[in-house]
Write a protein that holds these residues in place. Structure first.
Motif, short mmCIF file in Angstrom:
data_model
loop_
_atom_site.label_atom_id
_atom_site.label_comp_id
_atom_site.label_asym_id
_atom_site.label_seq_id
_atom_site.Cartn_x
_atom_site.Cartn_y
_atom_site.Cartn_z
N TYR A 275 97.75 73.93 -22.33
CA TYR A 275 97.50 72.89 -23.34
C TYR A 275 96.17 72.20 -23.06
N ARG A 279 93.47 72.18 -26.08
CA ARG A 279 93.26 70.94 -26.83
C ARG A 279 91.85 70.43 -26.60
N ARG A 280 91.18 70.09 -27.68
CA ARG A 280 89.78 69.66 -27.56
C ARG A 280 89.61 68.21 -27.99
N ALA A 281 88.73 67.54 -27.33
CA ALA A 281 88.32 66.19 -27.73
C ALA A 281 86.86 66.03 -27.33
N PHE A 282 86.11 65.29 -28.12
CA PHE A 282 84.69 65.07 -27.84
C PHE A 282 83.96 66.39 -27.59
N GLN A 284 84.99 69.27 -26.38
CA GLN A 284 85.29 70.13 -25.21
C GLN A 284 86.80 70.11 -24.91
N ILE A 286 90.15 69.21 -23.22
CA ILE A 286 90.47 67.99 -22.46
C ILE A 286 90.61 68.28 -20.97
N HIS A 350 99.70 65.77 -23.09
CA HIS A 350 99.99 66.24 -24.45
C HIS A 350 99.75 65.16 -25.50
N GLY A 351 99.48 63.94 -25.09
CA GLY A 351 99.26 62.86 -26.06
C GLY A 351 100.48 62.71 -26.96
#
Ligand SMILES: Cc1cc2nc3c(=O)[nH]c(=O)nc-3n(C[C@H](O)[C@H](O)[C@H](O)COP(=O)(O)OP(=O)(O)OC[C@H]3O[C@@H](n4cnc5c(N)ncnc54)[C@H](O)[C@@H]3O)c2cc1C
Length: 393
Positions: A275, A279-282, A284, A286, A350-351
């Motif tokens: 995961y 999963r990407r944020a900003f 890239q 996470i 996993h938020g």
């Protein structure tokens, strides 16, 4: 040869296992992922006990690793038994618990303290999966302080009469044998506790579902004994000799619970690693962020530290160390807290999806937390470990 991250983790987990132990791990994992995993969420939603799956463990040799072959079991070393529990728990708390209760709490007690008639009567049924087992120890007024139990065993002509109630009993509605702890006289404290092997179908036993926030598929129950008459053959061990039986049963029970915790901690990790890379944020994955990496590093270390303690305990038992109570408490304490913390960290990584029913990690949390309570709470184990260390136990 280059060792990738995944193979480094596998190498650590399997490093000092024998080839047969590695094969058992691979076989149980393959079966659990193929046959059990796809059913778990649905069973949990519908409150369906996985009875049919548990029955299928027997021919594979995964149901009765602690029961000798002469009684129909697949007798293995203790560490291999732990690996079976670990791999089953990695996918399903309930299936692993059924194996652990039947082998550790009930099977081992019968093997060690039962008459040959009791062994012949119960062990083959447990080994083949014809019946499951429950351990009826905890009472509404308390589970930690077992010496204060209220369920009464009264001597009658030709046998005993049992009266009282037990709570939080796993597998009770499905079990074909109850291991019951009762007292001849509450004033006698631990010296009054006596154990019985009881057929749940006898008159006077009522099993009522206990609504739970988790483990709907386990059908955790209350068991009421209303002047239940059993004959002398139901007595396990000596009159008033219940505490040594409980000590032995819980010693092995805590080993298998600790092994199950390692499986749950591992599952939380196994779900979190991919995961974090997907999963990407900003812009890239996470998994590239240091604060996510910190959680992953802690999850890996916790899992391996717990596994190391559990496997060493298994090896001590295999080496013939009769009672390993302090080590069992240490393994159970560390592994159960690792399972809970890994589930918490998995949810964090996993938020919001950590709470989605599409993802397993949310379910893992409450299931892991139960393992900090059952077979001795964390507080009890800290107390026991400290008392052993201080030399006052
Ligand atoms: C999912 C699940 C399945 C279970 N399955 C079974 C089963 O199959 N059979 C069975 O018999 N039981 C079963 N149990 C019951 C479990 O074993 C008990 O819940 C456990 O032993 C604690 O007992 P209690 O709940 O009565 O808590 P209590 O004994 O009332 O304890 C409450 C709190 O007080 C703390 N405490 C108590 N004494 C001390 C002390 N001396 N020092 C410090 N703190 C203390 C405890 O650690 C705990 O935090 C199950 C429980 C769960 C959650």
């Amino acid at each position: 040869m280059t060792v990738t991250g995944a193979s480094a983790l596998r190498r650590m987990a399997d490093f000092d296992l024998t080839e047969p132990q590695r094969q058992v791990r691979a076989a149980v994992r393959e079966f659990a992922e193929r046959e059990i995993l796809p059913t778990v969420e649905q069973h949990e939603r519908d409150g369906v006990y996985p009875r049919e799956i548990i029955g299928r463990l027997a021919p594979l040799g995964f149901l009765a690793p602690m029961i000798p072959e002469s009684y129909g079991g697949s007798f293995s070393d203790v560490l291999t038994y732990g690996i079976v529990c670990e791999e089953l728990a990695r996918v399903d708390w309930v299936v692993a618990s059924a194996v652990s209760v039947a082998n550790s709490l009930v099977g081992t007690s019968i093997l060690k303290f039962g008459t040959s008639e009791q062994k012949q009567r119960w062990l083959p049924l447990l080994a083949t999966g014809e019946i499951l087992a429950s351990a009826c120890l905890t009472e509404p007024a308390g589970g930690t302080d077992l010496a204060s139990m209220k369920t009464r065993a009264t001597r009658i002509d030709g046998g005993w009469e049992l009266s009282g109630s037990k709570v939080f009993i796993s597998h009770a509605a499905e079990a074909g044998v109850f291991l019951v702890a009762a007292t001849m006289d509450p004033n006698l404290g631990h010296r009054g506790v006596t154990m019985f092997l009881v057929d749940p179908s006898v008159d006077g036993i009522k099993v009522s579902p206990l609504p739970m926030r988790t483990l709907q598929r386990d059908n955790v129950a209350e068991v009421h004994f209303d002047d239940v008459r059993v004959d002398d053959k139901a007595l396990l061990g000596e009159v008033g000799g219940g505490f040594p039986i409980l000590g032995t049963a819980l010693d092995t029970g805590r080993f298998s619970v600790a092994a199950r915790c390692v499986g749950q901690a591992q599952r939380a990790l196994d779900l979190t690693l991919p995961y974090a890379m997907d999963r990407r944020a900003f812009g890239q994955p996470i998994g590239g962020f240091q604060m996510v990496q910190q959680k992953i590093a802690d999850m890996i270390c916790r899992t391996e530290a717990a596994r190391a303690l559990v496997y060493r305990l298994g090896r001590m038992k295999d080496a013939g160390v009769e009672r390993c109570s302090m080590e069992a408490s240490m393994a159970k304490l560390l592994a159960s807290e690792a399972a809970t913390q890994n589930a918490l960290d998995a949810i964090q990584v996993h938020g919001g999806y950590g709470f989605s029913s599409e993802y397993e990690v949310g379910r893992l949390l409450l299931e892991a937390k139960t393992l900090e309570i059952g077979e001795g709470t964390s507080e009890l184990h800290r107390k026991l470990i400290a008392e052993f260390g201080l030399g006052i136990r």
